[in-house]
Design a protein around this motif. Structure first.
Motif, short mmCIF file in Angstrom:
data_model
loop_
_atom_site.label_atom_id
_atom_site.label_comp_id
_atom_site.label_asym_id
_atom_site.label_seq_id
_atom_site.Cartn_x
_atom_site.Cartn_y
_atom_site.Cartn_z
N UNK A 68 19.42 -8.13 -9.24
CA UNK A 68 17.95 -8.20 -9.69
C UNK A 68 17.33 -9.29 -10.17
N UNK B 125 16.98 -11.99 -8.13
CA UNK B 125 16.01 -11.61 -7.30
C UNK B 125 14.76 -12.12 -7.67
N UNK B 126 14.36 -11.46 -9.05
CA UNK B 126 13.31 -12.13 -9.99
C UNK B 126 13.05 -13.55 -10.01
N UNK B 127 14.17 -14.27 -10.06
CA UNK B 127 14.10 -15.79 -10.46
C UNK B 127 13.60 -16.23 -9.05
N UNK B 128 13.95 -15.69 -7.95
CA UNK B 128 13.69 -16.29 -6.72
C UNK B 128 12.39 -15.92 -6.46
N UNK B 129 11.38 -15.07 -6.91
CA UNK B 129 10.27 -14.44 -6.39
C UNK B 129 9.12 -15.75 -6.37
N UNK C 182 6.11 -17.95 -13.68
CA UNK C 182 6.04 -16.76 -13.17
C UNK C 182 4.94 -16.00 -13.71
N UNK D 212 2.30 -15.45 -12.21
CA UNK D 212 1.84 -14.46 -10.83
C UNK D 212 2.45 -13.24 -11.04
N UNK E 38 10.86 -6.67 -6.16
CA UNK E 38 12.09 -7.37 -5.40
C UNK E 38 12.63 -6.59 -4.35
#
Lengths: 204, 174
Positions: A190, A193-197, B11, B13, B156
């Motif tokens: 997770x 995934x956050x770092x790839x947003x 980040x 956003x 996510x």
């Protein structure tokens, strides 16, 4: 804005690392070592240090006076002297005129002018008292969290520097990314995934 | 982990999308809020919303303020591509109310006004007053943490792209 004020602003931090036992004595010692010192008889423009929540103008960290329930409550104080520029200009002009008369010259060198200005600032700095600003904080040692009662950039930067210097612990400011990465208990996948947003496009 | 100042800017956003989603949830899905906060009576938009719209290289800021301000202009800005950057909220639990502003990029809390507490009349009462204040501040911290946790899990997930974005678009265009 003190933490007992009717309205407060708060910046949240995660404290990284732990202190050696006995914790409270260790913290008290470090608070004492980095307590605010009085600047009124000093030429320093700014002094930053810890002070007591209950008596910010006479810091006292004896015993466990800063321990309230499960929290550590104390304050950071920034004493700053600000000399109005017009006052500096007035005394600088007067001092230059005096020096010209005494030397019998028509001009002063650039270096002489610089020295006069420094002298004027030092003399005025001794005469003008520092203005204290007090910022309260609550540290929950067990949960490694800290609330600092200001959202202003400069006091937050001063806090991060003073805290690190005093306790040898890092303060990590909490904002969306660091919260998701460090305090939400997300799994590694997770967090990845956050770092790839990337930003959502809400308009079609 | 990335450098803190780099990740703060990169980040930002996430916080803006969080506040935009939160406004949507407040308007459209109060049951979700009640599931998140068992003691919650209500969570409402307070007296201030700030939105930002980045169009090419220009930044447009829209501020709506006032206790009874209409939010239509805000919805119109969202429809044009803006996101919420600051949100003032009113949180009620039992017969108590908290009012505060959350800034999206930092999730810092500003102008937090807790329910009234007993005035301090002697030095002996300070410790009790502090413990009470910590408890009241913690309510807001926990609320934001719970809401943000729900948001980031949703953000996510596949549900965000498959359903949530469309629901937000429908609301903005309604």
């Amino acid at each position: 804005m003190g933490l007992l004020s009717s309205t407060v602003s708060m910046t949240r931090y995660k404290v990284e690392g732990k202190l050696e036992q006995p914790i409270i004595e260790n913290i008290a010692k470090r608070l004492k070592n980095n307590a605010i010192s009085e600047t009124d008889d000093d030429v320093s423009e700014k002094v930053v240090g810890w002070t007591s929540f209950e008596n910010p103008f006479k810091p006292n960290f004896e015993g466990s006076s800063f321990v309230i329930g499960t929290h550590l409550i104390f304050s950071m104080r920034i004493d700053k002297k600000s000399i109005p520029s017009k006052l500096i200009k007035k005394h600088y002009t007067l001092e230059m005129a005096k020096q010209l008369i005494e030397s019998g010259r028509q001009y002063l060198s650039r270096n002489e002018k610089k020295l006069i200005k420094e002298h004027v600032i030092n003399v005025l700095g001794l005469r003008i008292p520092a203005t204290p600003n007090i910022y309260d904080l609550i540290w929950n040692y067990e949960e490694s969290s800290l609330w600092f009662f200001s959202n202003l950039k400069n006091p937050n930067e001063e806090l991060e520097t003073l805290f690190s210097k005093s306790f040898n612990l890092n303060l990590i400011r909490l904002f969306p990314f660091t919260m998701a990465d460090m305090t939400m208990g997300l799994s590694d996948s997770d967090r990845d995934a956050v770092s790839k947003l990337s930003p959502t496009k809400f308009t079609e | 982990m990335l450098d803190v100042s780099v990740s703060y800017n990169r980040y930002k956003f996430i916080g803006h999308e969080f506040l935009t989603w939160l406004w949507f949830i407040i308007e459209n899905d109060r049951d979700k809020l009640r599931n998140l906060e068992k003691d919650l009576i209500s969570l409402d938009i307070g007296n201030r919303i700030v939105l930002e719209n980045r169009l090419n290289d220009t930044l447009e800021t829209i501020t709506i303020k006032g206790d009874d301000a209409g939010l239509e202009e805000g919805l119109l800005s969202l429809k044009k591509g803006a996101v919420v950057t600051e949100l003032n909220l009113s949180y009620k639990e039992a017969n108590q109310e908290w009012r505060f502003t959350v800034k999206g990029e930092s999730l810092s809390i500003a102008n937090l006004k807790t329910p009234d507490t007993k005035p301090i009349e002697s030095q002996e009462e300070v410790e009790g007053a502090l413990i009470e204040k910590v408890f009241l501040y913690n309510k807001v911290v926990q609320l934001i943490d719970n809401l943000f946790f729900q948001f980031i899990k949703l953000r996510i997930s596949n549900e965000w792209n498959k359903q949530v974005i469309q629901r937000l678009r429908d609301w903005m265009g309604s």
